[in-house]
Scaffold this active site. Structure first.
Site, PDB file in Angstrom:
ATOM      1  N   ASP A  13       0.658  -1.255   0.154  1.00  0.00           N
ATOM      2  CA  ASP A  13       0.334  -0.144  -0.365  1.00  0.00           C
ATOM      3  C   ASP A  13       0.993   0.796  -0.185  1.00  0.00           C
ATOM      4  O   ASP A  13       0.247   2.316   0.378  1.00  0.00           O
ATOM      5  CB  ASP A  13      -0.987   0.217   1.106  1.00  0.00           C
ATOM      6  CG  ASP A  13      -1.645  -0.957   1.681  1.00  0.00           C
ATOM      7  OD1 ASP A  13      -2.293  -1.766  -0.389  1.00  0.00           O
ATOM      8  OD2 ASP A  13      -2.604  -1.792   1.903  1.00  0.00           O
ATOM      9  N   HIS A  41      -4.522  -1.616  -5.808  1.00  0.00           N
ATOM     10  CA  HIS A  41      -4.189  -0.875  -6.515  1.00  0.00           C
ATOM     11  C   HIS A  41      -5.029   0.899  -6.739  1.00  0.00           C
ATOM     12  O   HIS A  41      -5.381  -0.114  -7.964  1.00  0.00           O
ATOM     13  CB  HIS A  41      -2.674  -1.407  -7.319  1.00  0.00           C
ATOM     14  CG  HIS A  41      -2.230  -2.208  -7.048  1.00  0.00           C
ATOM     15  ND1 HIS A  41      -1.119  -2.590  -8.178  1.00  0.00           N
ATOM     16  CD2 HIS A  41      -1.677  -2.774  -5.711  1.00  0.00           C
ATOM     17  CE1 HIS A  41      -0.650  -3.326  -7.305  1.00  0.00           C
ATOM     18  NE2 HIS A  41      -0.655  -3.211  -5.972  1.00  0.00           N
TER      19      HIS A  41
HETATM   20  P1  GDP Z   1      -0.736   0.606  -3.652  1.00  0.00           P
HETATM   21  O1  GDP Z   1      -1.035  -0.912  -3.038  1.00  0.00           O
HETATM   22  O2  GDP Z   1       0.547   0.195  -3.214  1.00  0.00           O
HETATM   23  O3  GDP Z   1      -1.357   0.269  -4.899  1.00  0.00           O
HETATM   24  O4  GDP Z   1      -1.414   1.592  -2.548  1.00  0.00           O
HETATM   25  P2  GDP Z   1      -3.052   1.448  -2.627  1.00  0.00           P
HETATM   26  O5  GDP Z   1      -3.853   2.110  -3.042  1.00  0.00           O
HETATM   27  O6  GDP Z   1      -3.508   0.782  -1.185  1.00  0.00           O
HETATM   28  O7  GDP Z   1      -3.201   2.614  -1.008  1.00  0.00           O
HETATM   29  C1  GDP Z   1      -2.114   3.723  -1.502  1.00  0.00           C
HETATM   30  C2  GDP Z   1      -3.588   4.661  -1.071  1.00  0.00           C
HETATM   31  O8  GDP Z   1      -2.816   6.285  -0.564  1.00  0.00           O
HETATM   32  C3  GDP Z   1      -4.563   5.291  -1.618  1.00  0.00           C
HETATM   33  O9  GDP Z   1      -5.592   5.501  -1.127  1.00  0.00           O
HETATM   34  C4  GDP Z   1      -3.992   5.793  -2.368  1.00  0.00           C
HETATM   35  O10 GDP Z   1      -5.022   6.660  -3.476  1.00  0.00           O
HETATM   36  C5  GDP Z   1      -3.298   7.500  -1.803  1.00  0.00           C
HETATM   37  N1  GDP Z   1      -2.437   8.224  -2.612  1.00  0.00           N
HETATM   38  C6  GDP Z   1      -1.616   7.761  -3.101  1.00  0.00           C
HETATM   39  N2  GDP Z   1      -0.561   8.718  -3.008  1.00  0.00           N
HETATM   40  C7  GDP Z   1      -0.593   9.935  -2.518  1.00  0.00           C
HETATM   41  C8  GDP Z   1      -0.226  10.695  -2.581  1.00  0.00           C
HETATM   42  O11 GDP Z   1       0.960  11.224  -2.525  1.00  0.00           O
HETATM   43  N3  GDP Z   1      -0.985  11.290  -1.077  1.00  0.00           N
HETATM   44  C9  GDP Z   1      -1.945  11.137  -0.899  1.00  0.00           C
HETATM   45  N4  GDP Z   1      -2.765  12.270   0.410  1.00  0.00           N
HETATM   46  N5  GDP Z   1      -2.095   9.783  -0.881  1.00  0.00           N
HETATM   47  C10 GDP Z   1      -1.937   9.271  -2.071  1.00  0.00           C
HETATM   48  P1  IMO Z   2      -1.245  -3.820  -2.309  1.00  0.00           P
HETATM   49  O1  IMO Z   2      -0.434  -4.789  -3.355  1.00  0.00           O
HETATM   50  C1  IMO Z   2      -1.001  -4.359   2.189  1.00  0.00           C
HETATM   51  C2  IMO Z   2      -1.138  -8.737   3.788  1.00  0.00           C
HETATM   52  C3  IMO Z   2      -2.480  -9.771   4.651  1.00  0.00           C
HETATM   53  C4  IMO Z   2      -2.006 -10.790   5.061  1.00  0.00           C
HETATM   54  C5  IMO Z   2      -0.007 -10.692   4.118  1.00  0.00           C
HETATM   55  C6  IMO Z   2      -0.841 -12.029   3.933  1.00  0.00           C
HETATM   56  O2  IMO Z   2      -2.423  -3.453  -1.939  1.00  0.00           O
HETATM   57  O3  IMO Z   2      -0.298  -3.379  -1.505  1.00  0.00           O
HETATM   58  P2  IMO Z   2      -2.035 -12.900   1.737  1.00  0.00           P
HETATM   59  O4  IMO Z   2      -3.983 -12.290   0.880  1.00  0.00           O
HETATM   60  O5  IMO Z   2      -1.669 -11.956   0.890  1.00  0.00           O
HETATM   61  O6  IMO Z   2      -2.103 -14.460   1.720  1.00  0.00           O
HETATM   62  O7  IMO Z   2      -1.574 -11.855   2.742  1.00  0.00           O
HETATM   63  O8  IMO Z   2      -0.056  -9.819   3.315  1.00  0.00           O
HETATM   64  N1  IMO Z   2      -1.394  -7.973   2.510  1.00  0.00           N
HETATM   65  C7  IMO Z   2      -1.327  -7.132   2.368  1.00  0.00           C
HETATM   66  N2  IMO Z   2      -1.771  -6.326   2.598  1.00  0.00           N
HETATM   67  N3  IMO Z   2      -1.280  -4.249   0.571  1.00  0.00           N
HETATM   68  C8  IMO Z   2      -1.558  -5.673  -0.136  1.00  0.00           C
HETATM   69  O9  IMO Z   2      -1.179  -5.689  -1.400  1.00  0.00           O
HETATM   70  C9  IMO Z   2      -1.557  -7.218   0.130  1.00  0.00           C
HETATM   71  N4  IMO Z   2      -1.471  -8.007   0.185  1.00  0.00           N
HETATM   72  C10 IMO Z   2      -1.382  -9.139   1.076  1.00  0.00           C
HETATM   73  O10 IMO Z   2      -2.815  -7.991   4.950  1.00  0.00           O
HETATM   74  O11 IMO Z   2      -1.361 -10.037   6.632  1.00  0.00           O
HETATM   75 MG    MG Z   3      -3.052  -1.496  -1.849  1.00  0.00          MG
END
Ligand code: GDP
Ligand code: IMO
Ligand code: MG
Length: 422
Positions: A13, A41
């Site tokens: 994340d 994502h």
């Molecule tokens: P990923 O799984 O690595 O793609 O990340 P996620 O989407 O799970 O989590 C990132 C969160 O932060 C999402 O809600 C994005 O919309 C938000 N986000 C990404 N970049 C920024 C930033 O620079 N500032 C803020 N405030 N939010 C961001």
């Molecule tokens: P993105 O791609 C954050 C964590 C789960 C759990 C461990 C194993 O959005 O960054 P799984 O379902 O893969 O067997 O879970 O990994 N986990 C994540 N945490 N972002 C993710 O994906 C995750 N995908 C799995 O919370 O601890």
């Molecule tokens: Mg994510």
């Protein structure tokens, strides 16, 4: 570019989707190389806001080919729902392909994921996304798995299912879950074959020819290195490798073909699920990070654990991935703090560790912090380095030092244009 691996440097994340969407505007090919619909994502652009689980985040550029790579595990039901959502928003999904070597997540994998989690002792919960990721990769590793290519060939599929179903039914019975039948699974797979069979390809020539032609290729990682199966906080990990090395394996790209490895680094730390997290904050500062950063899971909606930036984890991520640069995301979330802490080492008894030790040791370490001044200024409208307040520049520069590589991008908001390119 040309071949850039985009990987999570922390516990997931970090904003990988957001950065891949940005870089995808100029990419010819984007490959998701591991994981499955455990990913969430988030992408915000002219089409709207999306939480992508399986579709590569390059999908918003109709000229970009998007491949769900050989190293992934695919839930076709989730994929079809995601394609429908994108289509409804006006996104062209005709350039989406699935590698025939990817593995299939079947409904019982999800059931087993939940049952295995419930059976874990207190404190040993992985906190999985319950998407069946672990059980599907377990079948892959034990060579019982069903691959996407098998779905195209009913006779082959039936034989594979006839070998897989009996041992799976024994596992399901152990957990008190109803048995499955080969016929029911054949029917399910037939529906998937009709719906997406034409998108199944051998990804190798596609990827190889793009790399050989010098096309711009992005390898999109899922999760982050701290939950890598080998180098993460085992057993609180996922079941694949979200590193650049995992990108080579999962996308089918030789190590020497990778030109850039971009580590995606959130300006503070978050983690969802179990396991050690040395810089975790249990006080109102952690709550404030969660509130301002909107730190709730994109897949499960769970509140994310929040903490100060962990420079030890970043150094470790830099070494394991071979970062050539990093993108620092969510800097704007820190606009509201008087002071910020950065962890630069782990204290373990009278020793100071400068790397992430194995889980049992990591559970015992104490973070060593530096304190940096906050900036109390809105950075969300900054579009160049010079637009940033000095204190923010110093903080980002320090993150780059701890990663040991140049900071290439600073993200100051979730929208596509809220980015500083260095
Ligand atoms: P990923 O799984 O690595 O793609 O990340 P996620 O989407 O799970 O989590 C990132 C969160 O932060 C999402 O809600 C994005 O919309 C938000 N986000 C990404 N970049 C920024 C930033 O620079 N500032 C803020 N405030 N939010 C961001
Ligand atoms: P993105 O791609 C954050 C964590 C789960 C759990 C461990 C194993 O959005 O960054 P799984 O379902 O893969 O067997 O879970 O990994 N986990 C994540 N945490 N972002 C993710 O994906 C995750 N995908 C799995 O919370 O601890
Ligand atoms: Mg994510």
């Amino acid at each position: 570019m040309p071949v850039t691996a985009v990987v999570g440097a922390q516990w997931g994340d970090e904003g990988k989707g957001r950065i891949v969407d940005y870089l995808g505007q100029r990419a010819d090919l984007v490959v998701r190389f591991q994981g499955g619909d455990n990913a969430g994502h988030t992408v915000i652009n002219d089409y709207g806001k999306f939480a992508l689980h399986l579709v590569p985040s390059g999908i918003f550029n109709p000229a970009t080919r998007c491949l769900i790579g050989a190293g992934t595990v695919v839930n076709f039901d989730t994929l079809l729902a995601e394609m429908a959502t994108l289509h409804q928003a006006g996104v062209d999904v005709s350039n989406l392909w699935i590698d025939r070597r990817a593995h299939v997540i079947l409904p019982f994998h999800r059931q087993l994921d939940g049952a295995e989690e419930d059976a874990r002792k207190d404190g040993w919960e992985v906190g999985t996304t319950k998407r069946g990721i672990g059980p599907a990769y377990a079948d892959k590793a034990s060579r019982q798995g069903i691959r996407v290519g098998d779905v195209l060939d009913p006779a082959r599929l039936r034989t594979r299912l006839e070998m897989l179903v009996p041992p799976k039914n024994r596992e399901l019975a152990f957990y008190g879950i109803a048995e499955v039948t080969v016929d029911a699974l054949m029917t399910l797979c037939a529906g998937w074959r009709d719906a997406v069979g034409t998108r199944v390809v051998d990804g190798l020539p596609l990827v190889r020819d793009a790399v050989r032609s010098g096309h711009r290729v992005l390898l999109e990682g899922q999760l982050g290195v701290m939950r890598d199966l080998d180098w993460g906080i085992y057993p609180f990990t996922t079941s694949s490798s979200p590193t650049a090395g995992g990108g080579c394996v999962g996308a089918g790209v030789p190590p020497r073909a990778i030109d850039e490895v971009l580590g995606i680094v959130k300006a503070y730390s978050t983690s969802v699920g179990g396991g050690p997290f040395p810089t975790e904050l249990f006080d109102e500062v952690g709550e404030k990070l969660r509130r301002i950063g909107e730190e709730y899971g994109a897949t499960t909606g769970r509140p994310r654990r929040c903490g100060w930036f962990d420079g030890v984890a970043i150094g470790y991520a830099g070494w394991l991935n071979g970062f050539t640069g990093i993108a620092v995301t969510k800097l704007d979330v820190l606009d509201h703090f008087d002071a910020l802490k950065l962890c630069t080492g782990y204290r373990m008894g009278d020793q100071v560790l400068d790397y992430v030790p194995d889980t049992a040791i990591q559970e015992q370490v104490e973070p060593i912090y530096e304190t940096w001044a906050g900036w109390r200024t809105d950075t969300s409208r900054a579009r160049s380095w010079d637009d940033l307040p000095d204190a923010a520049k110093r903080y980002v520069t320090r993150i780059g030092e701890l990663a040991g590589v140049p900071v290439r991008f600073v993200s100051v908001g979730p929208e596509r244009d809220q980015i500083i390119v260095l």
